[in-house]
Design an enzyme around this catalytic site. Structure first.
Site, PDB file in Angstrom:
ATOM      1  N   ARG A   1       0.807  -1.224   0.000  1.00 46.14           N
ATOM      2  CA  ARG A   1       0.000   0.000   0.000  1.00 46.14           C
ATOM      3  C   ARG A   1       0.846   1.284   0.000  1.00 46.14           C
ATOM      4  O   ARG A   1       0.534   2.205  -0.759  1.00 46.14           O
ATOM      5  CB  ARG A   1      -0.991   0.015   1.172  1.00 46.14           C
ATOM      6  CG  ARG A   1      -1.929  -1.211   1.190  1.00 46.14           C
ATOM      7  CD  ARG A   1      -3.106  -1.062   2.149  1.00 46.14           C
ATOM      8  NE  ARG A   1      -4.002  -0.036   1.662  1.00 46.14           N
ATOM      9  CZ  ARG A   1      -4.032   1.186   2.122  1.00 46.14           C
ATOM     10  NH1 ARG A   1      -3.258   1.538   3.137  1.00 46.14           N
ATOM     11  NH2 ARG A   1      -4.839   2.078   1.593  1.00 46.14           N
TER      12      ARG A   1
ATOM     13  N   CYS B   1      14.405  -5.277  -4.265  1.00 48.60           N
ATOM     14  CA  CYS B   1      15.257  -4.480  -5.160  1.00 48.60           C
ATOM     15  C   CYS B   1      14.441  -3.513  -6.011  1.00 48.60           C
ATOM     16  O   CYS B   1      14.334  -3.671  -7.234  1.00 48.60           O
ATOM     17  CB  CYS B   1      16.091  -5.403  -6.033  1.00 48.60           C
ATOM     18  SG  CYS B   1      17.158  -6.430  -5.038  1.00 48.60           S
TER      19      CYS B   1
HETATM   20  N1  LLP Z   1     -17.242  -3.909  -3.045  1.00 52.97           N
HETATM   21  C1  LLP Z   1     -16.592  -3.816  -4.218  1.00 52.97           C
HETATM   22  C2  LLP Z   1     -17.325  -4.061  -5.461  1.00 52.97           C
HETATM   23  C3  LLP Z   1     -15.240  -3.472  -4.242  1.00 52.97           C
HETATM   24  O1  LLP Z   1     -14.606  -3.371  -5.401  1.00 52.97           O
HETATM   25  C4  LLP Z   1     -14.555  -3.245  -3.009  1.00 52.97           C
HETATM   26  C5  LLP Z   1     -13.140  -2.885  -2.996  1.00 52.97           C
HETATM   27  C6  LLP Z   1     -15.272  -3.374  -1.816  1.00 52.97           C
HETATM   28  C7  LLP Z   1     -16.617  -3.706  -1.867  1.00 52.97           C
HETATM   29  C8  LLP Z   1     -14.650  -3.162  -0.465  1.00 52.97           C
HETATM   30  O2  LLP Z   1     -14.204  -1.874  -0.295  1.00 52.97           O
HETATM   31  P1  LLP Z   1     -13.642  -1.371   1.133  1.00 52.97           P
HETATM   32  O3  LLP Z   1     -14.784  -1.357   2.105  1.00 52.97           O
HETATM   33  O4  LLP Z   1     -12.581  -2.340   1.572  1.00 52.97           O
HETATM   34  O5  LLP Z   1     -13.095  -0.035   0.844  1.00 52.97           O
HETATM   35  N2  LLP Z   1      -6.181  -2.209  -2.499  1.00 52.97           N
HETATM   36  C9  LLP Z   1      -6.770  -0.929  -2.156  1.00 52.97           C
HETATM   37  C10 LLP Z   1      -8.273  -1.013  -2.034  1.00 52.97           C
HETATM   38  C11 LLP Z   1      -8.956  -1.555  -3.253  1.00 52.97           C
HETATM   39  C12 LLP Z   1     -10.439  -1.736  -3.071  1.00 52.97           C
HETATM   40  C13 LLP Z   1     -11.041  -2.495  -4.182  1.00 52.97           C
HETATM   41  N3  LLP Z   1     -12.450  -2.726  -4.058  1.00 52.97           N
HETATM   42  C14 LLP Z   1      -6.107  -0.407  -0.900  1.00 52.97           C
HETATM   43  O6  LLP Z   1      -5.235  -1.075  -0.359  1.00 52.97           O
HETATM   44  O7  LLP Z   1      -6.411   0.694  -0.441  1.00 52.97           O
END
Ligand code: LLP
Length: 441
Positions: free
Chosen positions: A338, A371
């Site tokens: 992240r 790296c």
């Molecule tokens: N529903 C859908 C359709 C989604 O695409 C996502 C997350 C969620 C629910 C859940 O979202 P949350 O409540 O966790 O914000 N890797 C990134 C976050 C990517 C989120 C992708 N979709 C990070 O580390 O910030």
């Protein structure tokens, strides 16, 4: 909101942060040692080695229950479904725990559907989102009988119809609408604008719902939107839900009644700045949905698991170069990507509590062994002076931490540990070198 902000350097930045947050965190100093619940992190590091993700069972349960209770209260009993977004953290023990208290699952692949089923989550509490579902994955979902597939294009609707007909099973479909609402977050995790690949605009959603209603093997059941992640302002969520409620009303008047509104996930957490609580978010979206007479679905990920986890890492070396001081840890971008990917800020604390007002804070880059110049956990972070062998805890790492880990540079994926009171257990062993050979000839 938090992602794009550069960390504000200052003395004991994270020590101050954690002092403010500790009321709401399972990680806190006790007798000079950072603990998770009642287990000193140093004991986990000694037993399991580093890097290791450490999760608090009590924190996971508390947040899951808060979502269930507030969603139920907003819509009335049995009218709300909280589908945990498996992508945030798919550890089987965590999924089982969340499933047992009553969460459903939002899955985005056949793999996540498998994990949700493996954890015992009933198909009726599973929804399947994502822009690129393959025919095999659609078939798996229809065969187990999930609550709904959320389609994101006309082509996908045709694919679902074809699979449903072949299997002789009517497919419950929701449509993911792209409401063209801008939410302030990192551009890589903003999803609700027409320029993004997600969902379909209003007019095409209507056309898809009409086509589904007219098709013998499709049944339109709901509308969904997910406008992005790590959003700390409630307003865009409210706008998106208003939009969905209005559209569902229009479809109902046309003779296509829909059962639910899915407000998506995306609620941010307080990595650095403040974030609304789960209850505020659920009340804001749930009240609108409940008042309009629809069932509510929400898909929180980060806000359930984010604060429950920390990445525990050991300092291998320190070095000074140019104007920089580097703290080289045994965890890096392959464990927690992240910071690299979104310039995300995670509070980092020494496991041994530094003396208060020691005054020897220095600005350091905390980097990993990979790296790549982009391999860092923090940049220009004020930390008390750190010696090799010391342990650091990267907080708020329960969501999109292990889930996004990789074997790049031959780095083994870390272990995962679940703490319960004064005990802990390994819920995923550290990989061994044979993982690097898996599936090869
Ligand atoms: N529903 C859908 C359709 C989604 O695409 C996502 C997350 C969620 C629910 C859940 O979202 P949350 O409540 O966790 O914000 N890797 C990134 C976050 C990517 C989120 C992708 N979709 C990070 O580390 O910030």
């Amino acid at each position: 909101m938090n992602h794009p902000q550069p960390p504000a350097p200052g003395p004991s930045n994270d020590l101050l942060t954690i002092a403010l947050l500790s009321i709401d965190s399972p990680f806190f100093y006790r007798a000079g040692e950072l603990t998770c619940e009642d287990v000193p992190l140093a004991i986990i590091a000694a037993a399991v080695d580093t890097p290791v993700y450490v999760y608090s069972r009590a924190d996971l349960l508390r947040r899951a229950r808060a979502f269930l209770e507030t969603a139920g209260a907003a819509t009335g009993p049995g009218r709300a479904l909280v589908c945990y977004a498996v992508k945030a953290n798919g550890n089987p023990a965590i999924l089982r725990l969340l499933g047992e208290v009553g969460l459903g699952a939002d899955v985005t692949s056949g793999g996540e559907l498998f994990l949700a089923r493996h954890a015992g989550i009933e198909p009726g509490r599973i929804i399947f989102s994502g822009v690129g579902k393959r025919a095999e994955e659609i078939a798996e979902a229809l065969t187990v009988g999930i609550r709904a597939l959320h389609v994101e294009s006309e082509m996908e609707l045709a694919a679902v119809a074809a699979v449903a007909e072949r299997l002789g099973r009517v497919a419950p479909v929701g449509v993911r609408v792209n409401p063209n609402i801008s939410a302030t977050t990192h551009p890589y995790i903003s999803t609700g604008l027409h320029g993004h690949k997600f969902g379909v605009p209003r007019e095409r959603a209507i056309a898809i719902l009409r086509a589904a209603a007219a098709h013998p093997w499709l049944r339109p059941v709901g509308l969904a939107a997910h406008i992005g992640s790590q959003i700390t302002d409630l307003d865009p969520f409210v706008q998106a839900v208003r939009f969905l409620v209005e559209l569902a009303g229009e479809m109902g008047r046309e003779g296509i009644p829909l059962a639910y509104i899915d407000a998506g996930g995306g609620l941010g957490i307080d990595y650095q700045g403040a974030a609304p609580g789960a209850a505020d978010w659920v009340r804001a979206v749930g009240a609108l949905v409940g008042a309009a007479g629809y069932e509510l679905i929400i898909e929180p990920g980060r806000s359930i698991v984010g604060r429950a986890g920390a990445l525990l890492t050991r300092v291998v070396y320190t070095k000074e170069q140019g104007q920089k001081r580097f703290v080289i840890a045994d965890a890096g971008m392959t464990d927690l990507i992240r910071p690299t990917l979104y310039q995300a800020y995670h509070p980092i604390l020494p496991v041994v509590e530094p003396p208060k007002a020691a005054g020897d804070d220095e600005l350091v880059d905390i980097v990993g062994p990979i790296c790549e110049t982009s391999d860092f956990l923090a940049r220009d972070r004020a930390l008390p002076s750190i010696a090799p062998g010391e342990l650091l805890a990267v907080l708020h790492a329960g969501a999109y931490g292990y889930a996004m880990s990789s074997n790049y540079n031959g780095h083994l994926r870390p272990a995962e540990v679940l703490v319960e009171g004064d005990t802990f257990r390994v819920i995923r062993r550290r990989q061994t070198y044979d993982a690097l050979l898996w599936g090869t000839e």
